[in-house]
Design a protein around this motif. Structure first.
Motif, PDB file in Angstrom:
ATOM      1  N   LEU A 103      -4.591   8.147   1.929  1.00  0.00           N
ATOM      2  CA  LEU A 103      -4.676   9.383   1.129  1.00  0.00           C
ATOM      3  C   LEU A 103      -5.612  10.162   1.535  1.00  0.00           C
ATOM      4  N   GLU A 104      -6.777   9.760   1.840  1.00  0.00           N
ATOM      5  CA  GLU A 104      -7.669  10.729   2.461  1.00  0.00           C
ATOM      6  C   GLU A 104      -7.103  11.674   3.879  1.00  0.00           C
ATOM      7  N   TYR A 147       0.754  -1.131   0.158  1.00  0.00           N
ATOM      8  CA  TYR A 147      -0.116  -0.180  -0.105  1.00  0.00           C
ATOM      9  C   TYR A 147       0.914   1.280  -0.046  1.00  0.00           C
ATOM     10  N   ILE A 148       1.814   1.146   0.664  1.00  0.00           N
ATOM     11  CA  ILE A 148       3.182   2.357   0.369  1.00  0.00           C
ATOM     12  C   ILE A 148       3.551   2.407  -0.896  1.00  0.00           C
ATOM     13  N   ASN A 152      -9.017  -5.006  -0.437  1.00  0.00           N
ATOM     14  CA  ASN A 152      -9.035  -4.497   0.795  1.00  0.00           C
ATOM     15  C   ASN A 152      -7.867  -3.600   0.816  1.00  0.00           C
ATOM     16  N   THR A 153      -6.906  -3.769   0.171  1.00  0.00           N
ATOM     17  CA  THR A 153      -5.503  -2.966   0.065  1.00  0.00           C
ATOM     18  C   THR A 153      -5.955  -1.758  -0.609  1.00  0.00           C
ATOM     19  N   ALA A 154      -6.572  -1.847  -1.729  1.00  0.00           N
ATOM     20  CA  ALA A 154      -6.891  -0.652  -2.359  1.00  0.00           C
ATOM     21  C   ALA A 154      -7.671   0.245  -1.512  1.00  0.00           C
ATOM     22  N   ASN A 155      -8.831  -0.348  -0.835  1.00  0.00           N
ATOM     23  CA  ASN A 155      -9.533   0.594   0.179  1.00  0.00           C
ATOM     24  C   ASN A 155      -8.540   1.169   1.055  1.00  0.00           C
ATOM     25  N   ARG A 156      -7.806   0.541   1.637  1.00  0.00           N
ATOM     26  CA  ARG A 156      -7.090   1.068   2.626  1.00  0.00           C
ATOM     27  C   ARG A 156      -6.000   2.198   2.090  1.00  0.00           C
ATOM     28  N   ILE A 157      -5.381   2.260   0.844  1.00  0.00           N
ATOM     29  CA  ILE A 157      -4.833   3.278   0.313  1.00  0.00           C
ATOM     30  C   ILE A 157      -5.722   4.540   0.010  1.00  0.00           C
ATOM     31  N   SER A 213     -11.596   3.480  -9.235  1.00  0.00           N
ATOM     32  CA  SER A 213     -12.550   2.880  -8.169  1.00  0.00           C
ATOM     33  C   SER A 213     -11.584   2.059  -7.516  1.00  0.00           C
ATOM     34  N   ALA A 214     -11.962   1.720  -6.195  1.00  0.00           N
ATOM     35  CA  ALA A 214     -11.161   0.839  -5.599  1.00  0.00           C
ATOM     36  C   ALA A 214     -10.848  -0.573  -6.221  1.00  0.00           C
ATOM     37  N   ARG A 215     -11.897  -1.098  -6.797  1.00  0.00           N
ATOM     38  CA  ARG A 215     -12.003  -2.332  -7.597  1.00  0.00           C
ATOM     39  C   ARG A 215     -11.075  -2.234  -8.774  1.00  0.00           C
ATOM     40  N   ASP A 216     -11.263  -1.135  -9.579  1.00  0.00           N
ATOM     41  CA  ASP A 216     -10.544  -1.186 -10.772  1.00  0.00           C
ATOM     42  C   ASP A 216      -8.943  -1.007 -10.365  1.00  0.00           C
TER      43      ASP A 216
END
Lengths: 125, 125, 125, 125
Positions: free
Chosen positions: C56-57, C10-11, C47-52, C34-37
DNA sequence: GTGGTCTAGACCACT
DNA sequence: GTGGTCTAGACCACC
């Protein structure tokens, strides 16, 4: 595993895994047991299992994907050499030792020739 | 002696002495170095030297006359077997290991045949 | 992405995105994947995408409109600083480390001067 | 040692020791602290101290005499390279990172030149 | 005293 | 669920 031997458990397991690679049971890229499952399989502590994977990794035999698992390396060259290296170590120990005891080449061949058969009978080997 | 090896120093020295017996350099009844002199010869700790004689005694290879010194046993049978026993151990380790790696008898003979020569050249052995 | 590196995935992805911002590829207000893309693009776990995006937020680089998507912030100041901050971190790590090794300022300049060229040749950088 | 950092303690200590070697404080052949004493010095667990010595040994920086202690290697070449390797790693990280951010060579030199001074003032470095 | 190994159990970060 | 790190405490072989 032999928990009484003076050979450390983690070395025994490492050799076990190397044998499975040498004989083609473990193939390049295959996922290995999780440290916890390996701990159960060999009835050892998870810490010891971790250590085993770390050793194998520093030897370049495995690699780890964080949070995913540990895998056999895909560098086939590395794997092909394992059997050769293990055999070579055995061979050198043997020849070196026998030379120190002043055995001639012919004696070596004879003794190997003769005892190889016996071993099959006795099933000691 | 190799002070860095995993093989304990006292084992290394014991093997050294056994070799001298196996090759007839040390003969039955001969007096061995005092523990102190042995400590100097091998640059080891006197405690370690004592331990070595204790081990050799329990194996029946030496005996100690208090206040006089330590001597090679006079039971020649015992000594004759040493070379054989050492060779046997090397041989079994070798055959057992190579069988685990699925080497055939013929492969073993070939590999010994071939590498014995090489070792003479390289002086590694 | 390097799945074997010690640097968490994720980093790595976050840095990748920050680079795109620093270089002006991603502009203020732009919609992100999108997180999925994103999961597909980088072959990572959703899950990792969401965390990213969460990370960033919290850094104030993105904001999320529920049901619509995630967007680069419109605060241009924020974005302008990214390149500077990333450079600064690199610089401080470098200078601090080299000072610990007792490199002088002149040595630093020389070594950067010399190796910058080499890197272009080797394409290692 | 920074027990909060995400850099593992054992890595921090290893780097500490490497620094002492790089700066000539630890010389070839010197005896290192016993694992127990190191544990006290850095207020860490003896197991962690052991691990540190094992890592240093596999890197060829130390060697162990059984029952005696752990010593800096006598291969001076090895030691001379440590400072160079550490500097190189820092340098490459820096140059690679800055190139990704599209900094030119001149900008690099300027920024190093300028900030090196500042660091001395701020004592942050 | 020295390092080496192992267990037990905990906590963490990552996927 | 995955591996990684750390502590605590134990036992051992070796010098």
């Amino acid at each position: 595993m032999d928990f009484v031997s003076n050979v450390p458990i983690y070395i025994q397991v490492i050799n076990d895994i190397k044998h499975e690679i040498a004989l083609g049971i473990l193939q390049p890229g295959m996922k290995l047991l999780s440290a916890r499952d390996m701990a159960i399989k060999y009835s050892i502590n998870p810490n010891t299992a971790n250590r085993i994977y770390q050793e194998l990794e520093t030897e370049g035999i495995c690699y780890t994907k964080r949070g995913v698992g540990t895998f056999i390396t895909e560098e086939e060259e590395k794997l092909k050499n394992i059997r050769k290296e293990m055999a070579d170590e055995l061979l050198l120990d043997f020849i070196r030792g026998m030379k120190k005891l002043k055995f001639s080449k012919q004696e070596l061949l004879d003794i190997v020739n003769q005892r190889f058969e016996e071993c099959e009978d006795e099933k000691l080997c």
